[in-house]
Design an enzyme around this catalytic site. Structure first.
Site, PDB file in Angstrom:
ATOM      1  N   ARG A  81       1.450  -5.050 -12.468  1.00 60.82           N
ATOM      2  CA  ARG A  81       0.291  -5.444 -11.683  1.00 60.82           C
ATOM      3  C   ARG A  81       0.471  -6.902 -11.282  1.00 60.82           C
ATOM      4  NH1 ARG A  81      -0.617  -0.849 -11.103  1.00 60.82           N
ATOM      5  NH2 ARG A  81      -2.562   0.335 -11.410  1.00 60.82           N
ATOM      6  N   GLU A  88      -3.844  -8.198  -3.140  1.00 62.90           N
ATOM      7  CA  GLU A  88      -3.292  -7.147  -2.273  1.00 62.90           C
ATOM      8  C   GLU A  88      -4.333  -6.734  -1.235  1.00 62.90           C
ATOM      9  OE1 GLU A  88      -1.731  -3.958  -4.659  1.00 62.90           O
ATOM     10  OE2 GLU A  88      -0.348  -5.258  -5.743  1.00 62.90           O
ATOM     11  N   HIS A 120       3.247  -2.212  -2.976  1.00 66.43           N
ATOM     12  CA  HIS A 120       2.722  -1.405  -4.083  1.00 66.43           C
ATOM     13  C   HIS A 120       2.982   0.087  -3.847  1.00 66.43           C
ATOM     14  CE1 HIS A 120      -0.549  -1.565  -7.446  1.00 66.43           C
ATOM     15  NE2 HIS A 120       0.359  -0.641  -7.700  1.00 66.43           N
TER      16      HIS A 120
END
Length: 329
Positions: A233, A262, A281
């Site tokens: 993460r 993000e 991601h």
């Protein structure tokens, strides 16, 4: 025994066939495909939630109603639902930890080999029709340090083992290392691992203990000219410290599938750094992702309906399943 009627709210991109497969597991229960548009309201009347809400969910209200009994995340990361109210409640929580370990390992390998073999440099040269030999590095012979040895970390190690590398790892639950791994150290030996590794790969969950775990001191501990990969993460990294380590050339390169914010803001200096590979991601993406998720949920749903312990039962204080609650290897 569970009440005869249960309501299941889904929040991941299922088809009618997927819903039907879930319904067939518990014919007497109601299955609702809420999607992102309706999950914030549908979850208020749900006994079971399966998915990953990317919109705000009124978790305090959900918990106070006392109706929701089980959360099955469709992701390995649990930061989307493990709010304090849920942690303090009796709601059972399970994750998709390890379900997409093959895909995460492939993404890690793509980032790593891309950095080692200077693929961004050659791609830019290709755009200019420039056929010039430039320096590359070798993966074989390097020491790889894996931070977090859950399902993803273990699969990454299995993938890298044939590459003639030395593999070290740290984990909160250090077990006997599998074939191809030299040592699994306790998590508090992180700095020792950082100093020993030529390549550092983050696979840890995000929780209060790991938030910004990688800061200035940790990057300073890494070898001069080493490589850094984050498939965990983004918030486990102090991104400004990472930028500093790259700018000073203390780190040779970084491969990032996740970022602190993000989408990564256009103003981030990471975009302009030629030694950085950024992917949005996508580490757990798979052509079969929804099918795999539905199959896993169905297996756990049958367990839940029979009052058996679900697979990947999450320790809500830690934010991930302890080893004995993970799927058999």
């Amino acid at each position: 025994m569970h009440p005869q009627h249960q309501r299941i709210a889904l929040c991941f991109p299922v088809t009618i066939d997927h819903v039907g497969k879930i319904q067939a597991c518990v014919p007497e229960w109601e299955v609702v495909d809420a999607g992102q548009d309706r999950i914030a309201t549908e979850i208020l009347d749900a006994d079971i939630f399966c998915g990953h809400a990317k919109v705000p969910v009124p978790w305090p209200e959900v918990v106070s109603q006392g109706k929701l009994r089980w959360i099955q995340s469709s992701a390995a990361g649990m930061d989307h639902c493990l709010v304090p109210e849920v942690v303090a409640s009796d709601i059972v929580v399970s994750s998709a930890s390890g379900l997409f370990a093959d895909q995460v390992a492939e993404q890690t390998l793509a980032l790593l080999l891309g950095m080692i073999r200077s693929m961004p440099t050659f791609y830019r040269a290709q755009q200019q029709k420039d056929f010039t030999r430039r320096p590359t590095d070798d993966l074989h012979g390097k020491t790889v340090g894996i931070v977090g040895f859950g399902g993803n970390g273990r699969r990454i190690a299995e993938t890298l083992a044939p590459m003639k590398v030395r593999i070290l790892a740290t984990d909160l639950f250090p077990e006997t290392p599998p074939a191809g791994v030299e040592s699994i150290w306790p998590a508090d030996r992180l700095h020792e691992l950082l100093a020993a590794a030529d390549v550092v790969i983050l696979c840890i969950p995000l929780n209060q203990q790991t938030r910004r775990l990688m800061g200035p001191a940790e990057f300073d501990r890494m070898k001069q000219g080493s490589y850094f990969i984050n498939v965990a993460r983004g918030q486990v990294v102090d991104e400004s410290a990472l930028v500093d380590a790259l700018t000073s050339q203390h780190l040779r390169s970084a491969g990032l599938d996740v970022t602190e914010t993000e989408p990564l803001p256009a103003s981030s200096p990471l975009w302009q750094m030629p030694q950085v590979i950024i992917t949005p991601h996508v580490g757990a993406q798979s052509a079969d992702r929804v099918d795999l998720t539905v199959d896993f949920f169905c297996e756990n749903l049958l367990r839940f309906a029979a009052d058996r312990q679900v697979i990947n039962l999450v320790d809500k204080q830690l934010g991930f399943p302890i080893p004995e609650h993970r799927p058999p290897r």
